[in-house]
Design a protein around this motif. Structure first.
Motif, PDB file in Angstrom:
ATOM      1  N   LEU A 250      53.487  54.376  27.488  1.00 58.10           N
ATOM      2  CA  LEU A 250      52.458  55.385  27.729  1.00 58.10           C
ATOM      3  C   LEU A 250      53.078  56.760  27.969  1.00 58.10           C
ATOM      4  CD1 LEU A 250      49.899  53.472  29.973  1.00 58.10           C
ATOM      5  CD2 LEU A 250      49.450  54.481  27.730  1.00 58.10           C
ATOM      6  N   ARG A 251      54.200  56.792  28.655  1.00 56.37           N
ATOM      7  CA  ARG A 251      54.858  58.079  28.893  1.00 56.37           C
ATOM      8  C   ARG A 251      55.351  58.689  27.588  1.00 56.37           C
ATOM      9  NH1 ARG A 251      58.321  57.147  34.537  1.00 56.37           N
ATOM     10  NH2 ARG A 251      56.503  57.239  35.932  1.00 56.37           N
ATOM     11  N   ARG A 252      55.903  57.856  26.706  1.00 56.67           N
ATOM     12  CA  ARG A 252      56.345  58.368  25.396  1.00 56.67           C
ATOM     13  C   ARG A 252      55.153  58.877  24.602  1.00 56.67           C
ATOM     14  NH1 ARG A 252      59.864  53.791  25.565  1.00 56.67           N
ATOM     15  NH2 ARG A 252      58.296  52.566  24.446  1.00 56.67           N
TER      16      ARG A 252
ATOM     17  N   ALA B 291      52.007  63.468  22.478  1.00 61.98           N
ATOM     18  CA  ALA B 291      50.715  64.141  22.336  1.00 61.98           C
ATOM     19  C   ALA B 291      50.781  65.556  22.901  1.00 61.98           C
ATOM     20  CB  ALA B 291      49.628  63.331  23.049  1.00 61.98           C
ATOM     21  N   TYR B 292      51.479  65.734  24.009  1.00 66.18           N
ATOM     22  CA  TYR B 292      51.598  67.067  24.612  1.00 66.18           C
ATOM     23  C   TYR B 292      52.364  68.016  23.698  1.00 66.18           C
ATOM     24  CZ  TYR B 292      52.875  70.734  27.930  1.00 66.18           C
ATOM     25  OH  TYR B 292      53.056  71.945  28.539  1.00 66.18           O
ATOM     26  N   ARG B 293      53.434  67.523  23.072  1.00 64.50           N
ATOM     27  CA  ARG B 293      54.212  68.371  22.163  1.00 64.50           C
ATOM     28  C   ARG B 293      53.377  68.819  20.973  1.00 64.50           C
ATOM     29  NH1 ARG B 293      58.208  64.423  23.301  1.00 64.50           N
ATOM     30  NH2 ARG B 293      57.823  63.405  21.281  1.00 64.50           N
TER      31      ARG B 293
ATOM     32  N   ILE C 220      44.231  60.466  31.005  1.00 66.25           N
ATOM     33  CA  ILE C 220      45.625  60.788  31.292  1.00 66.25           C
ATOM     34  C   ILE C 220      45.812  62.282  31.037  1.00 66.25           C
ATOM     35  CG2 ILE C 220      48.033  60.443  30.602  1.00 66.25           C
ATOM     36  CD1 ILE C 220      47.338  57.608  29.828  1.00 66.25           C
ATOM     37  N   LEU C 221      46.168  63.018  32.076  1.00 65.42           N
ATOM     38  CA  LEU C 221      46.453  64.441  31.938  1.00 65.42           C
ATOM     39  C   LEU C 221      47.835  64.590  31.311  1.00 65.42           C
ATOM     40  CD1 LEU C 221      45.139  65.586  35.426  1.00 65.42           C
ATOM     41  CD2 LEU C 221      43.986  65.818  33.224  1.00 65.42           C
ATOM     42  N   LEU C 222      47.953  65.424  30.295  1.00 64.83           N
ATOM     43  CA  LEU C 222      49.189  65.497  29.519  1.00 64.83           C
ATOM     44  C   LEU C 222      50.147  66.584  29.991  1.00 64.83           C
ATOM     45  CD1 LEU C 222      47.797  64.895  25.927  1.00 64.83           C
ATOM     46  CD2 LEU C 222      48.740  63.246  27.552  1.00 64.83           C
ATOM     47  N   ASP C 223      49.709  67.477  30.858  1.00 64.26           N
ATOM     48  CA  ASP C 223      50.615  68.473  31.402  1.00 64.26           C
ATOM     49  C   ASP C 223      51.785  67.768  32.100  1.00 64.26           C
ATOM     50  OD1 ASP C 223      51.451  70.219  33.936  1.00 64.26           O
ATOM     51  OD2 ASP C 223      50.750  71.554  32.359  1.00 64.26           O
TER      52      ASP C 223
ATOM     53  N   VAL D  41      49.830  58.354  34.307  1.00 59.15           N
ATOM     54  CA  VAL D  41      50.268  57.108  33.691  1.00 59.15           C
ATOM     55  C   VAL D  41      50.468  56.034  34.757  1.00 59.15           C
ATOM     56  CG1 VAL D  41      52.194  55.996  32.492  1.00 59.15           C
ATOM     57  CG2 VAL D  41      51.305  58.182  31.662  1.00 59.15           C
ATOM     58  N   ASP D  42      51.096  56.405  35.872  1.00 62.53           N
ATOM     59  CA  ASP D  42      51.325  55.438  36.945  1.00 62.53           C
ATOM     60  C   ASP D  42      50.005  54.886  37.478  1.00 62.53           C
ATOM     61  OD1 ASP D  42      54.012  55.837  36.676  1.00 62.53           O
ATOM     62  OD2 ASP D  42      54.220  57.144  38.426  1.00 62.53           O
ATOM     63  N   ALA D  43      49.001  55.749  37.618  1.00 56.80           N
ATOM     64  CA  ALA D  43      47.703  55.307  38.123  1.00 56.80           C
ATOM     65  C   ALA D  43      47.061  54.312  37.166  1.00 56.80           C
ATOM     66  CB  ALA D  43      46.785  56.503  38.338  1.00 56.80           C
ATOM     67  N   LEU D  44      47.180  54.557  35.850  1.00 61.97           N
ATOM     68  CA  LEU D  44      46.615  53.639  34.872  1.00 61.97           C
ATOM     69  C   LEU D  44      47.334  52.290  34.909  1.00 61.97           C
ATOM     70  CD1 LEU D  44      44.879  52.802  32.488  1.00 61.97           C
ATOM     71  CD2 LEU D  44      46.441  54.045  30.971  1.00 61.97           C
ATOM     72  N   VAL D  45      48.655  52.309  34.954  1.00 68.23           N
ATOM     73  CA  VAL D  45      49.421  51.056  34.973  1.00 68.23           C
ATOM     74  C   VAL D  45      49.099  50.251  36.227  1.00 68.23           C
ATOM     75  CG1 VAL D  45      51.740  50.071  35.091  1.00 68.23           C
ATOM     76  CG2 VAL D  45      51.273  51.959  33.515  1.00 68.23           C
ATOM     77  N   GLU D  46      49.022  50.923  37.362  1.00 65.81           N
ATOM     78  CA  GLU D  46      48.699  50.223  38.608  1.00 65.81           C
ATOM     79  C   GLU D  46      47.306  49.601  38.525  1.00 65.81           C
ATOM     80  OE1 GLU D  46      50.672  49.540  41.102  1.00 65.81           O
ATOM     81  OE2 GLU D  46      52.316  50.598  40.097  1.00 65.81           O
TER      82      GLU D  46
END
Length: 217
Positions: A60-62, A67-69, A24-27, A35-40
């Motif tokens: 996952l988005r949260r 993690a990005y912050r 998952i790229l965090l940018d 995230v959408d690709a993983l869920v699908e």
């Protein structure tokens, strides 16, 4: 290179992960699509699953935003299967700039981390968890500080868990703090898994992944 010359900072790094790990790229510009690709992928082949996707997608988005912050670059999640079960594990890659005019040697960082661990053991932190194992090791990408932790967590589905107030489980994490050549920053690899019964095997896998890291020009 003469003793007075500094190495050129790398352009990037490369890691080798086992088949079945998802990145998952965090940018912020790439996070939601990852995230959408993983869920699908996880719900592929399940009919009428749109309502089932929303909770894991939001979670996952949260997690990715948090993690990005904290300086996270990318997050890897294990989708490896053992029979009908998925082996839960993760790897968070973080760039950690240090506030020093000069690079902090790994030996000095290990000493600081050991002092922090002793403070925790004296009672100012989580005394319920064992003291972490801290060592300086040589990897292909350079000298790194390895920290292995076992963190006790409350168990169960209620305040005390289904088996009473003593019910608990432990998560295992292995951190690799690796100096980025030509900078004062460290690249931090944080592996974790809730599978304490196979902690040694998982730690061995984490060590192999960290050992595969190489810098690219």
């Amino acid at each position: 290179m003469t003793p007075t010359e500094s190495p050129t900072p790398p352009a990037d790094y490369r890691l080798l992960l086992p088949e079945g790990w998802f990145r998952i790229l965090l940018d912020p510009d790439q996070r939601d699509s990852s995230v959408d690709a993983l869920v699908e992928r996880q719900f592929r082949g399940i009919d009428n699953a749109s309502h089932l996707k929303e909770e894991p997608r939001a979670d996952l988005r949260r997690r990715a935003a948090k993690a990005y912050r904290g300086g996270g670059i990318e997050l890897y999640l294990s989708l490896q299967a053992a029979g009908p079960f998925t082996i839960p594990a993760s790897l968070l890659v973080t760039l950690a700039p240090l506030r020093h005019a000069e690079p902090l040697p790994p030996d000095d960082l290990a000493r600081v981390l050991a002092e922090e661990a002793e403070t925790t053991e004296d009672g100012s932190g989580d005394a319920g968890s064992p003291v972490p194992e801290i060592a300086v090791e040589e990897l292909t990408a350079g000298t790194a500080v390895r920290v292995r932790r076992l963190t006790r967590q409350p168990g169960g589905n209620g305040p005390d868990g289904p088996d009473g107030p003593q019910a608990a489980h432990a998560s295992v994490s292995v951190e690799y703090h690796l100096p980025v050549p030509g900078t004062t920053a460290y690249l931090l690899l944080t592996f974790s898994t809730p599978l304490e019964p196979i902690a040694d095997a998982m730690a061995g896998l984490f060590d192999a992944i960290a050992g595969s890291l190489t810098w690219t020009e």
